[in-house]
Design an enzyme around this catalytic site. Structure first.
Site, mmCIF file in Angstrom:
data_model
loop_
_atom_site.group_PDB
_atom_site.id
_atom_site.type_symbol
_atom_site.label_atom_id
_atom_site.label_comp_id
_atom_site.label_asym_id
_atom_site.label_seq_id
_atom_site.Cartn_x
_atom_site.Cartn_y
_atom_site.Cartn_z
ATOM 1 N N CYS A 163 10.453 -0.468 -7.515
ATOM 2 C CA CYS A 163 9.725 0.673 -8.084
ATOM 3 C C CYS A 163 10.623 1.592 -8.899
ATOM 4 O O CYS A 163 10.140 2.472 -9.608
ATOM 5 C CB CYS A 163 9.043 1.465 -6.979
ATOM 6 S SG CYS A 163 7.913 0.463 -6.017
ATOM 7 N N GLY A 199 -2.838 -4.085 -1.256
ATOM 8 C CA GLY A 199 -1.529 -3.614 -1.690
ATOM 9 C C GLY A 199 -0.634 -4.746 -2.146
ATOM 10 O O GLY A 199 -0.991 -5.918 -2.044
ATOM 11 N N CYS A 231 -2.454 6.563 -0.728
ATOM 12 C CA CYS A 231 -1.709 5.412 -1.252
ATOM 13 C C CYS A 231 -2.055 5.239 -2.728
ATOM 14 O O CYS A 231 -3.221 5.310 -3.106
ATOM 15 C CB CYS A 231 -2.107 4.137 -0.516
ATOM 16 S SG CYS A 231 -2.078 4.262 1.287
ATOM 17 N N CYS A 232 -1.051 4.981 -3.557
ATOM 18 C CA CYS A 232 -1.323 4.783 -4.980
ATOM 19 C C CYS A 232 -1.989 3.428 -5.190
ATOM 20 O O CYS A 232 -1.894 2.538 -4.354
ATOM 21 C CB CYS A 232 -0.045 4.890 -5.790
ATOM 22 S SG CYS A 232 1.105 3.536 -5.491
#
Lengths: 65, 370
Positions: B80, B117, B198-199
Site C-alpha cells: 500500500c 477484501g 474498511c476502505c
C-alpha cells in the site's frame, strides 16, 4: 494475551467466525494463533499442539482446558 | 542537493471502472499531469510506475498509450506504500542530480480481482490461519483501545469525518455521508471493525511530474515543492512490539521531517492512510500530528479532506500518488469546495502490511510546501 480479534468476514471458503490472538510467552517471544474460547487482552491462555501442518498450535483459555 | 518542484498533477475518478483498463486509467492521469506541468514530454528523463496487482510493466504499458517511449522506466511495488515509494524514488533521483524531470504514475485496477477484501496470496502461517488485512488492523485497534482507554466505538468518528469530506470530492467513489450509528451497525468484519470502517477496492490512477527547480527556473516561486520524503520497512513482531504504535511510520516520518527541515506543529493538512479507521488514528499519532492516544480526543489539523481511502476507495498502487495530487491542489489554492484555507505545508502517509510476522511491509511519508 497482547491482542485479540474475532474475524466475521473472511475470503470465500474460510469458515467464520474465528478468533486470532497475539500472546506473549517467557522468556520473550510473541506468537499468533487461533484462540479457542473467549479471552481478553491481559488474560493468560495455554498453548496446545494441533495436528495440522499449517496451524501447528493454537491457544486455549484456562476454562476450555 | 537539487530542490524538487511538483510541476504537474493529474488524477482519474476513483471507483468501479470496469470499462477502463490499467493502460487507459494510467494514460488519463499521466496526460493530465503532463499538461498541468507545461513540461514537454521529451524532457522526461525518468518514469516511475507504481502498481501492485496488475501483472507487471505497468509504467511501460501506460507510456505506450501516450507515446512516451525510450526513457528509463522503473516499476515499483511496496504494497500500500507503493505510490509513496515511487514519489520518494523520484525525489531521490532529482535531489541527487541524476534526473531533471520525472513522471510518476500510480495505477490500479481491482474490480473483479477479489471477492471481498484483498486476499493475501501467500503461504506464510499467519495468512494461512486467517490473518486478513482487516484482522491485522483489528488487532491494533483492540490493543490501542486497551492501552489508552479510548472506546472502540470512537473509531466510527473517522468514517463519519472522512465520508463527510468525501461528499465534496467529485473524484471519490462514495459521496454519501454516513452517521456513527450507520458505521457501527454496518456488517461486522473483524472486531471492532465494521464494513464502513474498511476502505473499498477501487480502480483509478494518479500521476505527478516532479522536476528539478532548474527546469522550471523563474516560474518556481509559487510552485509546490516536495520538501522531504521517507520510506521505512517493518520489523518482526515480537514481545517488544507495541501494537498500539506504528513504529514503522514514526521512522518514515522522522526521515521526511528531517529532510524537509520542518516540524509536525507547522503542518496545515494531512492525507493519512485510512485503509481502516484505526490506521488513520495510529498514523496521525505516529507522524506527530497528535500525542499518543489522543488522535480521537484532541484537535488535529484537517486530515483526509479528500475523503481519504474510506471515501475514494483504495486503488493500491495509485493511493500514495493521489495523496500528493490532493495536497498539491490545496497548496495551490485549487481544491475548490474542500480547500483548506491558507494551506502552506502538507504531509501524506501510507503504510502497507500483511506479510508473515512483520509489523508492516513499508511505510512512506511525503512533505510538500509552498
Amino acid at each position: 494475551m497482547a491482542s485479540v480479534t474475532t474475524i466475521r468476514l473472511a475470503p470465500p471458503g474460510v469458515e467464520v467466525p474465528y478468533t486470532l490472538a497475539y500472546t506473549d510467552f517467557d522468556p520473550g517471544f510473541r506468537l499468533i494463533a487461533r484462540l479457542e474460547g473467549e479471552a481478553n487482552i491481559g488474560d493468560t491462555v495455554k498453548l496446545i499442539a494441533v495436528d495440522d501442518e499449517t496451524e501447528r498450535y493454537r491457544f486455549i483459555t484456562e476454562r476450555e482446558s | 542537493m537539487a530542490r524538487v518542484a511538483v510541476a504537474g498533477v493529474g488524477m482519474t475518478n476513483f471507483g468501479k471502472q470496469e470499462e477502463l483498463s490499467i493502460e487507459q486509467l494510467g494514460a488519463q492521469a499521466a496526460l493530465e499531469a503532463l499538461e498541468d506541468s507545461g513540461i514537454d514530454p521529451s524532457r522526461i528523463d525518468l518514469v516511475i510506475g507504481s502498481n501492485v496487482l496488475g501483472g507487471g510493466g505497468a509504467g511501460q504499458r501506460v507510456l505506450e498509450q501516450i507515446g512516451i517511449l525510450g526513457p528509463e522506466v522503473v516499476n515499483v511495488e511496496n504494497a500500500c506504500a507503493s505510490g509513496t515509494t515511487a514519489v520518494h524514488l523520484a525525489r531521490r533521483a532529482i535531489s541527487s542530480g541524476e534526473a531533471n524531470a520525472v513522471l510518476v504514475i500510480g495505477v490500479e485496477k481491482m474490480t473483479g480481482l477479489f471477492k471481498g477484501g484483498i486476499t493475501l496470496d501467500r503461504t506464510d502461517r499467519p495468512t494461512a490461519i486467517g490473518l486478513t488485512m482487516a484482522a491485522i488492523y483489528a488487532l491494533w485497534a483492540q490493543r490501542y483501545s486497551y492501552e489508552y482507554g479510548v472506546p472502540v466505538e470512537r473509531l466510527a468518528d473517522i468514517s463519519v469525518k472522512n465520508r463527510r469530506y468525501g461528499a465534496a470530492n467529485p473524484l471519490a467513489m462514495f459521496r454519501q455521508p454516513v452517521t456513527a450509528e450507520e458505521v457501527l451497525t454496518s456488517k461486522p468484519v473483524a472486531d471492532p471493525l465494521t464494513l464502513l470502517q474498511c476502505c473499498a477496492n477501487s480502480d483509478g490512477a494518479a500521476a505527478a511530474v516532479l522536476v528539478s527547480e532548474q527546469v522550471v527556473g523563474g516560474s518556481s516561486a509559487s510552485m509546490v515543492r516536495l520538501l522531504g520524503t521517507g520510506v521505512s520497512s517493518g520489523r518482526e513482531i515480537g514481545r517488544k512490539t507495541d501494537l498500539s504504535t506504528l513504529a514503522v511510520s514514526q521512522d518514515s516520518a522522522r526521515k521526511a521531517f528531517s529532510l524537509a527541515g520542518v516540524k509536525p506543529q507547522e503542518i496545515d493538512l494531512a492525507e493519512i492512510h485510512d485503509a481502516f479507521t484505526i490506521g488513520e488514528v495510529m498514523a496521525t499519532e505516529a507522524i506527530g500530528l497528535a500525542s499518543p492516544g489522543k488522535a480521537l480526543l484532541e484537535e488535529v489539523v484537517p486530515v483526509n479532506v479528500s475523503g481519504g481511502l474510506l471515501s475514494k476507495g483504495h486503488p493500491v498502487g495509485a493511493t500514495g500518488v493521489a495523496q500528493l495530487v490532493e495536497l498539491t491542489r490545496h497548496l495551490r489554492g485549487e481544491a475548490g469546495e474542500r480547500q483548506v484555507p491558507g494551506a502552506r505545508l502538507g504531509i501524506a502517509h501510507t503504510i502497507g502490511g500483511g506479510v508473515s510476522t512483520l509489523e508492516a511491509i513499508a511505510s512512506g511519508t511525503l512533505i510538500v510546501g509552498v
